[in-house]
Design a protein around this motif. Structure first.
Motif, short mmCIF file in Angstrom:
data_model
loop_
_atom_site.label_atom_id
_atom_site.label_comp_id
_atom_site.label_asym_id
_atom_site.label_seq_id
_atom_site.Cartn_x
_atom_site.Cartn_y
_atom_site.Cartn_z
N GLU A 76 0.96 -1.12 0.05
CA GLU A 76 0.21 -0.01 -0.08
C GLU A 76 0.79 1.14 -0.05
O GLU A 76 2.09 1.25 0.75
N GLN A 77 0.47 2.26 -0.84
CA GLN A 77 1.30 3.47 -0.88
C GLN A 77 0.87 4.24 0.23
O GLN A 77 -0.35 4.41 0.69
N ASN B 33 -10.22 -5.93 -6.22
CA ASN B 33 -9.62 -6.07 -5.16
C ASN B 33 -10.43 -7.46 -4.41
O ASN B 33 -11.42 -7.60 -4.83
N ASP C 180 -1.93 -4.95 -0.43
CA ASP C 180 -3.06 -5.16 -1.29
C ASP C 180 -2.89 -6.38 -2.30
O ASP C 180 -2.09 -6.63 -3.06
N ALA D 191 4.08 -0.86 5.77
CA ALA D 191 2.83 -0.81 4.84
C ALA D 191 2.13 -1.92 5.00
O ALA D 191 2.56 -3.09 5.20
#
Length: 198
Positions: A66-67, A94, A82, A79
Motif C-alpha cells: 500500500e502506498q 480487489n 493489497d 505498509a
C-alpha cells in the motif's frame, strides 16, 4: 557528595551508552528486516502470480505494498499489502469484491506462494476446499500434488475429490449412538491405490 555525583554520572553515562547501542541495534535489525522482507515479498509475488494462473486456468493477480499518504516515504515494515485479482473473463478487482470461491482460490494461491518461497516440512489445511466447485477442486488437488516432494499435508476435508489424492484417510464414525470411533485407511503406493481410490 562528590563521590555520589561521580557515581551518578557514571550511571548516567552507562545508560546513555546502552541507549545508543540499542538504537544502533534496532536500526541494524530494521535495515536487515527491510532487505529480507523485500526479497521475500518479490519471491512470493512471482510465485503468487504463477500459482494464481494455474489455479484459475488463466487470469492475472498481483500483490502490492500500500502506498503511504502523500508526503510520506514508503516503509515496507509498516505498509499494508493489497491483493488485486482478475480471474479469466473478469475485470481486475480487489479481493474483497470476488465471489467466495474466487476468494478461496486467491487465498490458496497466496498461501502456497508463501510455502513455495519458504517450504514447510508439514502443513495443516482445514476445509480450504469447502467453497470450491468440482473443477476448481481438481485444480487445487493438482497444485497440492506439486508440493508433495517438499511437504507433507494434513488436509481436513469433506470433499471426495480431495480425499482421492490422500495416501492415508482418517475419519470418525459413530457405529453406536454416542460412541465415536476413529477409522484409518492406508493406501499402498502401488496400483492397488488407484483401485482403492476409484
Amino acid at each position: 557528595l562528590e563521590q555520589r555525583a561521580t557515581f551518578l554520572a557514571g550511571q548516567r553515562d552507562d545508560l546513555r551508552n546502552s541507549r545508543k547501542q540499542l538504537e544502533e541495534l534496532i536500526e541494524q535489525l530494521n535495515h536487515e528486516c527491510r532487505e529480507r522482507f523485500s526479497q521475500t515479498f518479490e519471491a512470493v509475488r512471482g510465485h503468487f502470480q504463477d500459482l494464481f494462473r494455474r489455479l484459475f486456468g488463466g487470469g492475472k493477480a498481483d500483490i502490492m505494498l500500500e502506498q503511504p499518504p502523500e508526503g510520506q516515504t514508503l516503509d515496507v515494515l509498516e505498509a499494508g499489502i493489497d491483493i488485486a485479482a482478475r480471474p479469466p473473463g473478469k475485470e481486475t478487482r480487489n479481493i474483497t469484491l470476488l465471489s467466495g470461491g474466487e476468494k478461496t482460490m486467491t487465498a490458496i494461491a497466496l498461501l502456497l506462494a508463501i510455502f513455495r518461497s519458504r517450504p514447510s516440512p508439514f502443513t495443516v489445511l482445514d476445509e480450504v476446499d469447502a467453497a470450491l466447485d468440482e473443477a476448481n477442486n481438481e485444480r487445487f488437488n493438482r497444485i497440492v500434488g506439486d508440493f508433495l516432494d517438499h511437504s507433507q499435508f494434513l488436509i481436513i476435508t469433506h470433499s471426495k475429490r480431495t480425499m482421492t489424492i490422500a495416501d492415508v484417510l482418517y475419519g470418525v464414525t459413530m457405529q453406536e449412538a454416542g460412541v465415536s470411533k476413529r477409522v484409518g485407511v492406508r493406501f499402498d503406493t502401488t496400483d492397488d491405490k488407484q483401485a482403492a481410490v476409484a
